[in-house]
Design a protein around this motif. Structure first.
Motif, PDB file in Angstrom:
ATOM      1  N   ILE A 238       0.873  -1.170   0.000  1.00 41.97           N
ATOM      2  CA  ILE A 238       0.000   0.000   0.000  1.00 41.97           C
ATOM      3  C   ILE A 238       0.907   1.215   0.000  1.00 41.97           C
ATOM      4  O   ILE A 238       1.750   1.380   0.902  1.00 41.97           O
ATOM      5  CB  ILE A 238      -0.921   0.022   1.231  1.00 41.97           C
ATOM      6  N   VAL A 239       0.788   2.023  -1.031  1.00 41.53           N
ATOM      7  CA  VAL A 239       1.654   3.192  -1.158  1.00 41.53           C
ATOM      8  C   VAL A 239       0.844   4.466  -0.972  1.00 41.53           C
ATOM      9  O   VAL A 239      -0.352   4.522  -1.265  1.00 41.53           O
ATOM     10  CB  VAL A 239       2.385   3.208  -2.523  1.00 41.53           C
ATOM     11  N   VAL A 240       1.537   5.482  -0.477  1.00 46.58           N
ATOM     12  CA  VAL A 240       0.943   6.805  -0.284  1.00 46.58           C
ATOM     13  C   VAL A 240       1.910   7.848  -0.835  1.00 46.58           C
ATOM     14  O   VAL A 240       3.078   7.550  -1.104  1.00 46.58           O
ATOM     15  CB  VAL A 240       0.660   7.090   1.211  1.00 46.58           C
ATOM     16  N   LYS A 241       1.436   9.058  -0.989  1.00 41.70           N
ATOM     17  CA  LYS A 241       2.327  10.126  -1.428  1.00 41.70           C
ATOM     18  C   LYS A 241       3.360  10.409  -0.338  1.00 41.70           C
ATOM     19  O   LYS A 241       3.100  10.188   0.851  1.00 41.70           O
ATOM     20  CB  LYS A 241       1.515  11.378  -1.761  1.00 41.70           C
ATOM     21  N   GLU A 242       4.503  10.870  -0.765  1.00 43.77           N
ATOM     22  CA  GLU A 242       5.621  11.088   0.154  1.00 43.77           C
ATOM     23  C   GLU A 242       5.244  11.971   1.332  1.00 43.77           C
ATOM     24  O   GLU A 242       5.669  11.745   2.468  1.00 43.77           O
ATOM     25  CB  GLU A 242       6.796  11.714  -0.611  1.00 43.77           C
ATOM     26  N   ASP A 243       4.428  12.978   1.099  1.00 48.11           N
ATOM     27  CA  ASP A 243       4.073  13.927   2.164  1.00 48.11           C
ATOM     28  C   ASP A 243       2.772  13.561   2.882  1.00 48.11           C
ATOM     29  O   ASP A 243       2.210  14.363   3.630  1.00 48.11           O
ATOM     30  CB  ASP A 243       3.954  15.343   1.597  1.00 48.11           C
ATOM     31  N   SER A 244       2.289  12.345   2.687  1.00 47.70           N
ATOM     32  CA  SER A 244       1.057  11.910   3.328  1.00 47.70           C
ATOM     33  C   SER A 244       1.222  11.876   4.846  1.00 47.70           C
ATOM     34  O   SER A 244       2.264  11.467   5.357  1.00 47.70           O
ATOM     35  CB  SER A 244       0.655  10.514   2.836  1.00 47.70           C
ATOM     36  N   PRO A 245       0.183  12.271   5.591  1.00 51.08           N
ATOM     37  CA  PRO A 245       0.260  12.187   7.059  1.00 51.08           C
ATOM     38  C   PRO A 245       0.107  10.758   7.581  1.00 51.08           C
ATOM     39  O   PRO A 245       0.352  10.499   8.756  1.00 51.08           O
ATOM     40  CB  PRO A 245      -0.915  13.061   7.513  1.00 51.08           C
ATOM     41  N   LEU A 246      -0.306   9.828   6.730  1.00 46.93           N
ATOM     42  CA  LEU A 246      -0.513   8.443   7.152  1.00 46.93           C
ATOM     43  C   LEU A 246       0.820   7.781   7.475  1.00 46.93           C
ATOM     44  O   LEU A 246       1.786   7.910   6.711  1.00 46.93           O
ATOM     45  CB  LEU A 246      -1.238   7.639   6.068  1.00 46.93           C
ATOM     46  N   GLN A 247       0.868   7.078   8.609  1.00 48.08           N
ATOM     47  CA  GLN A 247       2.105   6.444   9.043  1.00 48.08           C
ATOM     48  C   GLN A 247       2.009   4.929   9.234  1.00 48.08           C
ATOM     49  O   GLN A 247       3.021   4.262   9.412  1.00 48.08           O
ATOM     50  CB  GLN A 247       2.574   7.081  10.359  1.00 48.08           C
ATOM     51  N   GLY A 248       0.806   4.385   9.206  1.00 45.74           N
ATOM     52  CA  GLY A 248       0.650   2.953   9.398  1.00 45.74           C
ATOM     53  C   GLY A 248      -0.744   2.503   9.055  1.00 45.74           C
ATOM     54  O   GLY A 248      -1.613   3.308   8.688  1.00 45.74           O
ATOM     55  N   ALA A 249      -0.994   1.192   9.203  1.00 49.08           N
ATOM     56  CA  ALA A 249      -2.285   0.632   8.815  1.00 49.08           C
ATOM     57  C   ALA A 249      -3.442   1.259   9.580  1.00 49.08           C
ATOM     58  O   ALA A 249      -4.530   1.472   9.027  1.00 49.08           O
ATOM     59  CB  ALA A 249      -2.268  -0.881   9.029  1.00 49.08           C
ATOM     60  N   ALA A 250      -3.236   1.583  10.856  1.00 50.34           N
ATOM     61  CA  ALA A 250      -4.309   2.166  11.665  1.00 50.34           C
ATOM     62  C   ALA A 250      -4.773   3.504  11.106  1.00 50.34           C
ATOM     63  O   ALA A 250      -5.937   3.885  11.273  1.00 50.34           O
ATOM     64  CB  ALA A 250      -3.851   2.320  13.109  1.00 50.34           C
ATOM     65  N   ASP A 251      -3.880   4.196  10.424  1.00 51.33           N
ATOM     66  CA  ASP A 251      -4.214   5.515   9.873  1.00 51.33           C
ATOM     67  C   ASP A 251      -5.107   5.425   8.645  1.00 51.33           C
ATOM     68  O   ASP A 251      -5.575   6.454   8.131  1.00 51.33           O
ATOM     69  CB  ASP A 251      -2.937   6.283   9.517  1.00 51.33           C
TER      70      ASP A 251
END
Length: 309
Positions: free
Chosen positions: A99-112
């Motif tokens: 699962i990829v996100v943008k570099e500046d995404s605030p998401l840090q883990g699965a819980a997010d």
């Protein structure tokens, strides 16, 4: 006896119709020289994703093709007359399925991922990974917003901010890693077993067992060749795909794909996938994985022969 030999010869000459995503199996077999001097014709079909591959297999438009365990479960649970006859094992690296996100995404883990928009392809290994990631954080499918699209459309959605995360697989994971601007939020390591299933429909298994057995042997040799000649194979793939050579080199270097037999480990893994899908409402009926495998083509048993013996 003469009549039996003639019947066997005619039967063996029937074409085997093979499907794979974006001609990947054809490219592999051709590169390894396994399409030379075939004792029967092979007709290849190409599809962009697993769903149309499964549909073609179920409809009898093709005889055999490759599917991840998640799309196989999705199709078989819907009543498609399919069975797994062989397995290709790939190494599960931190970016093979992710699962990829943008570099500046605030998401840090699965819980997010709770309350977030996840884009993936319905019934795909990406869909499975997203569900497994949510479950690992004590969440369920209903705790996130799923947007089901083809990989190319999902990639665009993530890039323009209309999705918070993209759950996908190689070569797309390698592609976005090399392009930059994204990072892995959740890796498939520990969540995905790395099995690519070689799936045939019931009619082909009944009518073309010798062709299927021979094809699986050729595929096993082809993967061995590709692992031993990674640079050459990557260059051939790049020539067909138009993608940068580095993407194929990265994927082949990490994957080390090879054939393994159908056995308890693979069956248990597919059952796990089916159980998760049922618990999350993706499929409705009970699914007995063992009923959807055929072990007669294993390397450990005497497979049907083209000689008719």
């Amino acid at each position: 006896m003469a009549l039996l030999m003639l019947c066997a010869s005619v039967h063996a000459a029937e074409p085997l119709r093979v499907s794979s995503q974006k001609q990947s199996l054809k490219i592999l077999l051709q590169a390894a020289g396994e399409l030379d001097k075939l004792p029967y014709p092979i007709e290849f079909a190409s599809f962009a994703a697993a769903a149309p591959t499964a549909e073609a297999l179920a409809a009898g438009a093709v005889d055999i093709g490759s599917l991840g365990d998640a799309p196989f479960v999705f199709a078989a649970a819907a009543g498609a007359p399919l069975k797994t006859v062989g397995v290709i094992k790939v190494n599960v690296t931190p970016t093979a399925v992710a699962i990829v996100v943008k570099e500046d995404s605030p998401l840090q883990g699965a819980a997010d991922l709770k309350g977030r928009r996840i884009t993936t392809t319905r019934g795909s290994i990406g869909h499975f990974l997203a569900l497994a990631a949510l479950r690992s954080a004590g969440l369920h499918a209903g705790d996130a917003q799923f947007i089901f699209l083809a990989p190319g459309e999902s990639r665009t959605l993530l890039a323009n901010g209309q999705a918070d995360a993209w759950s996908t697989w190689d070569p797309y994971t390698s592609m976005v890693q090399l392009e930059g601007g994204t990072r892995v939020l959740v890796s498939g390591t520990g969540l995905f077993a790395g099995h690519m299933l070689l799936v045939a429909n019931d009619t082909a298994i009944r009518d073309k067992p010798a062709q299927i057995a021979d094809f699986l042997r050729r595929l096993a040799r082809a993967y061995d060749w590709a692992n031993a000649h990674q640079a050459a194979f990557s260059a051939i793939q790049a020539g067909y795909s138009g993608l940068p050579l580095e993407i194929h080199e990265r994927s082949n270097r990490f994957a080390q794909a090879h054939r393994i037999d159908v056995g308890p480990t693979v069956i248990d893994d597919v059952q796990h996938t089916a159980d998760l899908y049922r618990e999350e409402g993706v499929i409705q009926a009970a699914f007995e994985a063992e009923q959807h495998f055929d072990q007669r083509f294993n390397t450990s048993v005497a497979s049907p022969s083209l000689s008719g013996n």
